[in-house]
Write a protein that holds these residues in place. Sequence first.
Motif, PDB file in Angstrom:
ATOM      1  N   ALA A 285       0.836  -1.214   0.000  1.00 11.99           N
ATOM      2  CA  ALA A 285       0.000   0.000   0.000  1.00 11.99           C
ATOM      3  C   ALA A 285       0.869   1.263   0.000  1.00 11.99           C
ATOM      4  N   ARG A 286       2.059   1.178   0.635  1.00 12.66           N
ATOM      5  CA  ARG A 286       2.955   2.355   0.699  1.00 12.66           C
ATOM      6  C   ARG A 286       3.347   2.836  -0.688  1.00 12.66           C
ATOM      7  N   GLU A 287       3.473   1.883  -1.608  1.00  8.35           N
ATOM      8  CA  GLU A 287       3.826   2.240  -2.988  1.00  8.35           C
ATOM      9  C   GLU A 287       2.751   3.153  -3.591  1.00  8.35           C
ATOM     10  N   PHE A 288       1.529   3.031  -3.092  1.00  9.22           N
ATOM     11  CA  PHE A 288       0.408   3.822  -3.610  1.00  9.22           C
ATOM     12  C   PHE A 288       0.064   4.980  -2.667  1.00  9.22           C
ATOM     13  N   GLU A 289       0.993   5.251  -1.733  1.00 10.04           N
ATOM     14  CA  GLU A 289       0.801   6.303  -0.720  1.00 10.04           C
ATOM     15  C   GLU A 289      -0.520   6.120   0.032  1.00 10.04           C
ATOM     16  N   ARG A 290      -0.792   4.871   0.368  1.00 10.45           N
ATOM     17  CA  ARG A 290      -1.990   4.567   1.141  1.00 10.45           C
ATOM     18  C   ARG A 290      -1.565   3.905   2.453  1.00 10.45           C
ATOM     19  N   HIS A 291      -2.423   4.075   3.493  1.00 11.22           N
ATOM     20  CA  HIS A 291      -2.093   3.510   4.803  1.00 11.22           C
ATOM     21  C   HIS A 291      -3.116   2.453   5.192  1.00 11.22           C
ATOM     22  N   THR A 292      -2.690   1.504   5.985  1.00 11.04           N
ATOM     23  CA  THR A 292      -3.581   0.400   6.376  1.00 11.04           C
ATOM     24  C   THR A 292      -3.781   0.467   7.894  1.00 11.04           C
ATOM     25  N   ARG A 293      -4.574   1.440   8.347  1.00 10.01           N
ATOM     26  CA  ARG A 293      -4.664   1.697   9.789  1.00 10.01           C
ATOM     27  C   ARG A 293      -5.329   0.561  10.553  1.00 10.01           C
ATOM     28  N   PHE A 294      -6.329  -0.070   9.945  1.00 11.13           N
ATOM     29  CA  PHE A 294      -6.985  -1.208  10.610  1.00 11.13           C
ATOM     30  C   PHE A 294      -5.980  -2.329  10.866  1.00 11.13           C
ATOM     31  N   ILE A 295      -5.154  -2.574   9.839  1.00 14.55           N
ATOM     32  CA  ILE A 295      -4.178  -3.670   9.960  1.00 14.55           C
ATOM     33  C   ILE A 295      -3.178  -3.357  11.079  1.00 14.55           C
ATOM     34  N   GLU A 296      -2.705  -2.117  11.096  1.00 23.66           N
ATOM     35  CA  GLU A 296      -1.726  -1.717  12.116  1.00 23.66           C
ATOM     36  C   GLU A 296      -2.340  -1.810  13.515  1.00 23.66           C
ATOM     37  N   LEU A 297      -3.576  -1.324  13.637  1.00 22.65           N
ATOM     38  CA  LEU A 297      -4.233  -1.314  14.940  1.00 22.65           C
ATOM     39  C   LEU A 297      -4.477  -2.746  15.430  1.00 22.65           C
ATOM     40  N   ALA A 298      -4.948  -3.600  14.509  1.00 20.85           N
ATOM     41  CA  ALA A 298      -5.184  -5.001  14.891  1.00 20.85           C
ATOM     42  C   ALA A 298      -3.865  -5.633  15.327  1.00 20.85           C
ATOM     43  N   GLY A 299      -2.784  -5.334  14.599  1.00 17.24           N
ATOM     44  CA  GLY A 299      -1.467  -5.875  14.946  1.00 17.24           C
ATOM     45  C   GLY A 299      -1.056  -5.421  16.338  1.00 17.24           C
ATOM     46  N   GLU A 300      -1.323  -4.145  16.635  1.00 14.00           N
ATOM     47  CA  GLU A 300      -0.933  -3.594  17.933  1.00 14.00           C
ATOM     48  C   GLU A 300      -1.710  -4.287  19.070  1.00 14.00           C
ATOM     49  N   VAL A 301      -3.032  -4.403  18.894  1.00 11.63           N
ATOM     50  CA  VAL A 301      -3.850  -5.032  19.944  1.00 11.63           C
ATOM     51  C   VAL A 301      -3.414  -6.487  20.138  1.00 11.63           C
ATOM     52  N   ASN A 302      -3.261  -7.205  19.037  1.00 14.24           N
ATOM     53  CA  ASN A 302      -2.942  -8.631  19.147  1.00 14.24           C
ATOM     54  C   ASN A 302      -1.543  -8.867  19.720  1.00 14.24           C
ATOM     55  N   THR A 303      -0.577  -8.020  19.354  1.00 17.30           N
ATOM     56  CA  THR A 303       0.780  -8.261  19.879  1.00 17.30           C
ATOM     57  C   THR A 303       0.892  -7.855  21.351  1.00 17.30           C
ATOM     58  N   ASN A 304      -0.076  -7.048  21.831  1.00 19.57           N
ATOM     59  CA  ASN A 304      -0.042  -6.692  23.262  1.00 19.57           C
ATOM     60  C   ASN A 304      -0.656  -7.758  24.163  1.00 19.57           C
ATOM     61  N   MET A 305      -1.323  -8.755  23.573  1.00 20.17           N
ATOM     62  CA  MET A 305      -2.037  -9.731  24.408  1.00 20.17           C
ATOM     63  C   MET A 305      -1.110 -10.538  25.332  1.00 20.17           C
ATOM     64  N   PRO A 306       0.071 -10.969  24.862  1.00 20.55           N
ATOM     65  CA  PRO A 306       0.944 -11.698  25.788  1.00 20.55           C
ATOM     66  C   PRO A 306       1.282 -10.883  27.052  1.00 20.55           C
ATOM     67  N   SER A 307       1.449  -9.558  26.918  1.00 19.84           N
ATOM     68  CA  SER A 307       1.733  -8.720  28.099  1.00 19.84           C
ATOM     69  C   SER A 307       0.543  -8.754  29.045  1.00 19.84           C
ATOM     70  N   TYR A 308      -0.649  -8.747  28.458  1.00 23.92           N
ATOM     71  CA  TYR A 308      -1.856  -8.803  29.285  1.00 23.92           C
ATOM     72  C   TYR A 308      -1.887 -10.121  30.078  1.00 23.92           C
ATOM     73  N   VAL A 309      -1.520 -11.203  29.395  1.00 30.13           N
ATOM     74  CA  VAL A 309      -1.527 -12.528  30.045  1.00 30.13           C
ATOM     75  C   VAL A 309      -0.532 -12.540  31.213  1.00 30.13           C
ATOM     76  N   VAL A 310       0.640 -11.966  30.969  1.00 33.49           N
ATOM     77  CA  VAL A 310       1.673 -11.968  32.015  1.00 33.49           C
ATOM     78  C   VAL A 310       1.216 -11.095  33.186  1.00 33.49           C
ATOM     79  N   ASN A 311       0.571  -9.985  32.877  1.00 33.74           N
ATOM     80  CA  ASN A 311       0.057  -9.115  33.932  1.00 33.74           C
ATOM     81  C   ASN A 311      -0.988  -9.852  34.779  1.00 33.74           C
ATOM     82  N   GLN A 312      -1.862 -10.589  34.113  1.00 30.86           N
ATOM     83  CA  GLN A 312      -2.891 -11.346  34.844  1.00 30.86           C
ATOM     84  C   GLN A 312      -2.243 -12.438  35.697  1.00 30.86           C
TER      85      GLN A 312
END
Length: 442
Positions: A285-312
């Motif tokens: 998408a960068r080649e077309f000067e477009r951004h994929t905010r949903f993808i980035e946000l989903a990646g951020e939420v999902n990659t934070n889950m292990p920290s949540y597990v450790v906190n629990q």
Amino acid sequence: MLNHLLRKIEKKEYRIGIIGLGYVGLPLLWTFHNEGMQVIGFDIDKTKVESLKEGRSYIKHLGKNMMQELAKSNRCDATTDFSRLSEADAILMCVPTPLDRHREPDMSFIVKTTETVSKNLREGHLVILESTTWPGTTEELMIPILEKNSGLKAGKDFYIAYSPEREDPGNPKFNTAMIPKVVGGYGAEDLELAVKMYETAIVKCIPVSNCKTAEAVKLTENIFRSVNIALVNELKVVFHAMDIDVHEVLEAASSKPFGFMKFTPGPGLGGHCIPIDPFYLTWKAREFERHTRFIELAGEVNTNMPSYVVNQTMIALNKHHKSLNGSNILVIGLAYKPDVDDMRESPTFKIFDLLKEMGANISFFDPYIPKVIPTREHADWTGVESIVWNYENISKFDAVVISTNHSNIDYTELADWSECIVDTRNALNGIKPKNEIHFFKA
Ligand SMILES: NC(=O)c1ccc[n+]([C@@H]2O[C@H](COP(=O)([O-])OP(=O)(O)OC[C@H]3O[C@@H](n4cnc5c(N)ncnc54)[C@H](O)[C@@H]3O)[C@@H](O)[C@H]2O)c1
């Protein structure tokens, strides 16, 4: 040339070469073999080729019988000798498409394989890419390599198409033959040949306008999963704070007969597809000067889950007047999803790392992974062995974290033997806790 190959396909007298005998290539080879075709499997990994020739299973959920049948068959062969690609009428490429260290598409497997194919390409060959990849790969990356090295023209001297694999390893309800195949061709003849070929072995084909549309279909399917998994993971964290059971909510919500599809929260994302593929679109998408905010946000939420597990886990131990530092923690399930032996991109590794950073001593139990095999990303854990399932071993841990809910684990036994269990998968659903500080949801 076209008619010659079409006739061979119609009579099921064509030979198919499959490059990459992993989770995708092996069941594909089996599917075409089952329909009476001659199949040749190609891989750079000698052990896979030898296992196939000798009938030894290396992917648990595919079973031993399949391997033994293929080994005995005079219609199946496997080799590391890529000059034998010229024996095949159709060549299917099922090689890995990971992300590199900068989380950008690592196209090296596709490029190397395409170069190998180009050296063995002959007139009339049908080449199909099945690996998941960014839209444009077949036409922008593969065709120039194939044409340059062979001197042949795509769509005229040889045919080329893209058809994504939709395998769901370990899902007993579907096998490769039952899953409709989306197909995009370089031109009309390429598409016709590819569709006719798949129709000899697969229930249904869905032809689309071109290769890049078919490439986009696969990414869309996986982005859909990634975003929806992130959504239920976020809901889990929010509802947990409100003392609402997210699993009960999702179960009740899924009684709606339209407009809702149930996704299940967990300890994060794993596997070779969902955590990786969406970022192939982000890159393109960068080649077309477009951004994929949903993808980035989903990646951020999902990659934070292990920290949540450790906190629990920390909170759970706290209730037992213990700290993570110095505690012995058993993590159950290293595979990224239940009932498979695939630990690629498993969020359990991240949970291991975070727990270790906090000073905990880690052990794991996984009925399908006796020992951590060497990987570049998780070198620290190489060689660590699954503990043996018995009362003496299980009961000595300060806390148990259920990361993957394999269905052959006795969770009632686990609940009897452990004092403190952190459950990321609702595996303890229906089992009564011994007391109020026994089960924790994460
Ligand atoms: N695993 C899944 O559930 C799944 C589902 C749908 C799509 N896909 C996609 O299918 C592709 C393959 O995935 P997989 O899970 O089968 O990977 P895998 O790692 O299980 O298998 C890939 C195989 O390719 C071989 N290989 C690598 N480079 C090669 C080369 N140059 N020549 C010949 N063989 C080579 C490897 O040795 C390995 O055996 C990926 O693009 C993936 O995203 C995977």
